[in-house]
Design a protein around this motif. Structure first.
Motif, mmCIF file in Angstrom:
data_model
loop_
_atom_site.group_PDB
_atom_site.id
_atom_site.type_symbol
_atom_site.label_atom_id
_atom_site.label_comp_id
_atom_site.label_asym_id
_atom_site.label_seq_id
_atom_site.Cartn_x
_atom_site.Cartn_y
_atom_site.Cartn_z
ATOM 1 N N CYS A 22 -71.212 69.544 -10.214
ATOM 2 C CA CYS A 22 -71.355 69.906 -8.804
ATOM 3 C C CYS A 22 -70.278 69.233 -7.965
ATOM 4 O O CYS A 22 -69.603 69.884 -7.148
ATOM 5 N N ILE A 23 -70.111 67.940 -8.162
ATOM 6 C CA ILE A 23 -69.124 67.198 -7.374
ATOM 7 C C ILE A 23 -67.717 67.721 -7.657
ATOM 8 O O ILE A 23 -66.878 67.814 -6.757
ATOM 9 N N ASN A 24 -67.463 68.094 -8.896
ATOM 10 C CA ASN A 24 -66.160 68.654 -9.236
ATOM 11 C C ASN A 24 -65.890 69.917 -8.432
ATOM 12 O O ASN A 24 -64.787 70.129 -7.910
ATOM 13 N N GLN A 25 -66.906 70.780 -8.302
ATOM 14 C CA GLN A 25 -66.750 72.016 -7.534
ATOM 15 C C GLN A 25 -66.639 71.731 -6.039
ATOM 16 O O GLN A 25 -65.822 72.348 -5.344
ATOM 17 N N ILE A 26 -67.463 70.813 -5.538
ATOM 18 C CA ILE A 26 -67.384 70.450 -4.121
ATOM 19 C C ILE A 26 -66.003 69.879 -3.805
ATOM 20 O O ILE A 26 -65.401 70.166 -2.762
ATOM 21 N N ALA A 27 -65.499 69.068 -4.738
ATOM 22 C CA ALA A 27 -64.156 68.518 -4.556
ATOM 23 C C ALA A 27 -63.116 69.628 -4.534
ATOM 24 O O ALA A 27 -62.160 69.587 -3.744
ATOM 25 N N MET A 28 -63.289 70.634 -5.391
ATOM 26 C CA MET A 28 -62.382 71.780 -5.388
ATOM 27 C C MET A 28 -62.416 72.490 -4.046
ATOM 28 O O MET A 28 -61.379 72.911 -3.520
ATOM 29 N N ALA A 29 -63.628 72.640 -3.481
ATOM 30 C CA ALA A 29 -63.753 73.285 -2.170
ATOM 31 C C ALA A 29 -63.055 72.458 -1.098
ATOM 32 O O ALA A 29 -62.337 73.000 -0.239
ATOM 33 N N ALA A 30 -63.257 71.129 -1.141
ATOM 34 C CA ALA A 30 -62.618 70.252 -0.159
ATOM 35 C C ALA A 30 -61.097 70.331 -0.277
ATOM 36 O O ALA A 30 -60.380 70.392 0.736
ATOM 37 N N VAL A 31 -60.607 70.340 -1.516
ATOM 38 C CA VAL A 31 -59.165 70.438 -1.731
ATOM 39 C C VAL A 31 -58.648 71.790 -1.253
ATOM 40 O O VAL A 31 -57.584 71.886 -0.626
ATOM 41 N N GLN A 32 -59.410 72.860 -1.545
ATOM 42 C CA GLN A 32 -58.986 74.191 -1.130
ATOM 43 C C GLN A 32 -58.904 74.296 0.390
ATOM 44 O O GLN A 32 -57.947 74.847 0.943
ATOM 45 N N ILE A 33 -59.894 73.752 1.076
ATOM 46 C CA ILE A 33 -59.899 73.782 2.543
ATOM 47 C C ILE A 33 -58.730 72.972 3.094
ATOM 48 O O ILE A 33 -57.995 73.424 3.986
ATOM 49 N N THR A 34 -58.534 71.771 2.554
ATOM 50 C CA THR A 34 -57.426 70.929 2.997
ATOM 51 C C THR A 34 -56.086 71.588 2.710
ATOM 52 O O THR A 34 -55.170 71.572 3.541
ATOM 53 N N MET A 35 -55.974 72.190 1.533
ATOM 54 C CA MET A 35 -54.723 72.839 1.154
ATOM 55 C C MET A 35 -54.436 74.030 2.059
ATOM 56 O O MET A 35 -53.288 74.255 2.481
ATOM 57 N N ASN A 36 -55.470 74.835 2.355
ATOM 58 C CA ASN A 36 -55.272 75.978 3.249
ATOM 59 C C ASN A 36 -54.734 75.527 4.601
ATOM 60 O O ASN A 36 -53.804 76.125 5.144
ATOM 61 N N ASN A 37 -55.344 74.487 5.148
ATOM 62 C CA ASN A 37 -54.900 73.997 6.451
ATOM 63 C C ASN A 37 -53.501 73.371 6.379
ATOM 64 O O ASN A 37 -52.696 73.520 7.302
ATOM 65 N N THR A 38 -53.207 72.690 5.265
ATOM 66 C CA THR A 38 -51.874 72.106 5.083
ATOM 67 C C THR A 38 -50.817 73.193 4.944
ATOM 68 O O THR A 38 -49.738 73.122 5.549
ATOM 69 N N LEU A 39 -51.125 74.227 4.138
ATOM 70 C CA LEU A 39 -50.185 75.330 3.961
ATOM 71 C C LEU A 39 -49.966 76.078 5.277
ATOM 72 O O LEU A 39 -48.852 76.515 5.576
ATOM 73 N N ARG A 40 -51.045 76.254 6.024
ATOM 74 C CA ARG A 40 -50.914 76.941 7.315
ATOM 75 C C ARG A 40 -50.008 76.138 8.251
ATOM 76 O O ARG A 40 -49.110 76.704 8.902
ATOM 77 N N HIS A 41 -50.206 74.821 8.301
ATOM 78 C CA HIS A 41 -49.439 73.973 9.222
ATOM 79 C C HIS A 41 -47.970 73.871 8.820
ATOM 80 O O HIS A 41 -47.073 74.155 9.628
ATOM 81 N N TYR A 42 -47.719 73.488 7.563
ATOM 82 C CA TYR A 42 -46.334 73.283 7.135
ATOM 83 C C TYR A 42 -45.638 74.603 6.824
ATOM 84 O O TYR A 42 -44.407 74.696 6.902
ATOM 85 N N GLY A 43 -46.425 75.631 6.475
ATOM 86 C CA GLY A 43 -45.833 76.951 6.269
ATOM 87 C C GLY A 43 -45.266 77.513 7.557
ATOM 88 O O GLY A 43 -44.197 78.145 7.560
ATOM 89 N N ALA A 44 -45.976 77.276 8.654
ATOM 90 C CA ALA A 44 -45.490 77.753 9.959
ATOM 91 C C ALA A 44 -44.175 77.095 10.339
ATOM 92 O O ALA A 44 -43.382 77.663 11.111
ATOM 93 N N GLN A 45 -43.902 75.907 9.797
ATOM 94 C CA GLN A 45 -42.661 75.203 10.100
ATOM 95 C C GLN A 45 -41.530 75.564 9.137
ATOM 96 O O GLN A 45 -40.401 75.106 9.312
ATOM 97 N N SER A 46 -41.846 76.361 8.123
ATOM 98 C CA SER A 46 -40.857 76.704 7.097
ATOM 99 C C SER A 46 -40.354 78.131 7.284
ATOM 100 O O SER A 46 -40.795 78.866 8.164
ATOM 101 N N MET A 47 -39.450 78.548 6.412
ATOM 102 C CA MET A 47 -38.906 79.906 6.448
ATOM 103 C C MET A 47 -39.932 80.954 6.028
ATOM 104 O O MET A 47 -39.741 82.146 6.256
ATOM 105 N N TYR A 48 -41.039 80.507 5.410
ATOM 106 C CA TYR A 48 -42.012 81.458 4.875
ATOM 107 C C TYR A 48 -43.049 81.905 5.902
ATOM 108 O O TYR A 48 -43.659 82.961 5.766
ATOM 109 N N GLY A 49 -43.310 81.106 6.915
ATOM 110 C CA GLY A 49 -44.387 81.397 7.850
ATOM 111 C C GLY A 49 -45.725 80.934 7.298
ATOM 112 O O GLY A 49 -45.821 80.431 6.167
ATOM 113 N N ALA A 50 -46.799 81.116 8.055
ATOM 114 C CA ALA A 50 -48.118 80.604 7.663
ATOM 115 C C ALA A 50 -48.832 81.504 6.670
ATOM 116 O O ALA A 50 -49.565 81.032 5.797
#
Length: 465
Positions: free
Chosen positions: A258-286
């Motif tokens: 369970c914790i492994n999956q919850i951790a995956m969800a936390a990482v996925q949420i953090t990664m989505n927000n990180t990609l959105r933020h730094y992607g917007a600053q890159s040539m690729y967009g968000a």
């Protein structure tokens, strides 16, 4: 004294009857792991098939929408594994120790909790849909698609949780083939209905969601039918009333998964927000990084499905023999599971490094920037695929032999202890590339820790002999 001897004789007689105690380990792994692998692969098809047809029929924004919705699927799987693996592991240990009635009562408690939690989570998602999507990193362009997809699939959550968790208990009840058929049936229905709803009926992303929940409903009803008509264990109506001591035991052995999956969800949420933020600053967009990361996480699910299927298939072997103190068989099963995962990981590593563009092309077309980012992400983030199966197999191994705390620690290593801090720290210095390089470093560190703990447990079993 006579009563105690009688119990011991009964336990030995039960052990002789159960093939987990005497059948060849390689044959047992094939018998239990192959259906579990197929079940896990088919489960991953729910997301992958949707991703392919949505990519072809809706486009990049549709792919990004499923990535935004993915944490909900992970959370549902986390609850299902908490109760399903926890029930199955306790069932195997109690059966191996010669206590079949207690084993059945634990299974009944697990099934009741699966049904109740599925309804509760489905209602919560519908009530807080938009706040959840914004938490998961949605952008204004993706929001309409994510809202349509998640709002429909929320109705299938009770059946998804019951099917995912219930199939672990079915395998523990020595019916791995039926468990496989449950999941396979739902996935086939989803695969057939997806193109019909998306392309023939022109329902778009709503059609993909509808196809998904119909498949989940059928799989869930098949689980209900098994425990009503086909089970091997003895279940009575009173056994479905949850008891505190059984819930505690289930949670103890299911918490690692369970914790492994919850951790995956936390990482996925953090990664989505990180990609959105730094992607917007890159040539690729968000939007491009969100779409690419979603595709690659789904493809990686195929590899992880095989490794987790091996782990799940071995859990009855590990748990029963550890409970019966047949430690040599436990060690042999772990060694063979380890070797299989390393072999599979090497094959996937080669595919990810040689054919990244071809793999991404399956999920639809895009700009040259889209494919450029996807190829780099694939090659860098998945660099340590060849050893990535060690951590889930070892975590399942520790849980099966009753080492719940150790299983939790190993489950936390990759996602929480290593990957989550790295995807927060590295992008601050490397931009969006920091997310890519965080992956292989976390994978290597997690494998190293898992191997160390496994070696210690194997030595401990030798000492007990």
């Amino acid at each position: 004294m006579l009563s105690e001897n009688t119990k011991k004789n009964h336990s030995k007689e039960e052990e002789r009857k159960n093939p987990l105690a005497w059948e060849k380990i390689s044959r047992l792994i094939a018998r239990f792991a192959i259906p579990a692998i197929i079940s896990m692969l088919v489960s991953s098809l729910y997301n992958i098939v949707d991703q392919i047809f949505i990519g072809q029929g809706v486009g990049i924004l549709g792919n990004a929408a499923t990535n935004i919705a993915f944490p909900i699927s992970i959370i549902c799987t986390a609850i299902a594994l908490l109760l399903g693996i926890g029930s199955a592991s306790n069932y195997n240990l109690e059966s191996g120790a010669g206590r079949p009635e207690k084993a059945a009562r634990i299974a009944g408690t697990g099934l009741a909790m699966l049904a109740a939690c599925g309804v509760l989570i489905g209602v919560m998602v519908l009530l807080f849909l938009d706040p959840l999507l914004h938490l998961f990193g949605v952008t204004p362009d993706i929001l309409p698609y994510a809202r349509d997809y998640t709002g429909i699939t929320a109705f299938g959550i009770p059946f998804l949780i019951l099917s995912t968790g219930g199939n672990h208990i079915i395998r523990a009840d020595r019916s791995p083939s039926y468990s496989m058929v449950c999941v396979l049936t739902g996935a086939i229905i989803n695969t057939v209905l997806d193109p019909l709803f998306i392309f023939a009926f022109h329902w778009g992303i709503k059609g993909a969601a509808a196809a998904t929940i119909i498949g989940q409903i059928i799989s869930g009803l098949m689980v209900v039918y098994y425990f009503a008509r086909r089970r091997n264990m003895t279940l009575e109506a009173s056994m479905f009333r949850p008891k505190g001591e059984y819930v505690k035991a289930i949670a103890s052995l299911g918490m690692a998964s369970c914790i492994n999956q919850i951790a995956m969800a936390a990482v996925q949420i953090t990664m989505n927000n990180t990609l959105r933020h730094y992607g917007a600053q890159s040539m690729y967009g968000a939007d491009i990084p969100l779409a690419c990361a979603g595709i690659i996480s789904k493809v990686n699910m195929v590899f992880l499905a095989i490794c987790i299927g091996i782990s799940q298939g071995c859990q009855p072997i590990w748990g029963f023999n550890y409970g019966a103190r047949n430690y040599g068989r436990v060690r042999e099963a772990y060694r063979k599971a380890f070797a299989i995962c390393m072999t599979v990981g090497t094959l996937f590593f080669l595919c990810f490094q040689i054919f990244p563009r071809r793999i991404v092309s399956i999920f639809g077309s895009g700009s040259e920037e889209y494919f450029h980012f996807a190829e780099r992400y694939f090659k860098i983030f998945m660099l340590m695929t060849f050893i990535n199966g060690i951590q889930p197999v070892s975590s399942g191994f520790f849980t099966s032999i009753g080492k719940a705390k150790l299983g939790i620690v190993v489950s936390l290593t990759r996602q929480v202890i290593f990957l989550l801090p790295l995807i927060l720290i590295f992008p601050a210095f490397m931009g969006i590339d920091g997310v890519m390089y965080a992956g292989p470093i976390a994978d290597g560190a997690a494998a190293f820790v898992a191997i160390g703990f496994a070696v210690y447990q194997i030595k401990d079993m030798r000492n007990k002999e």
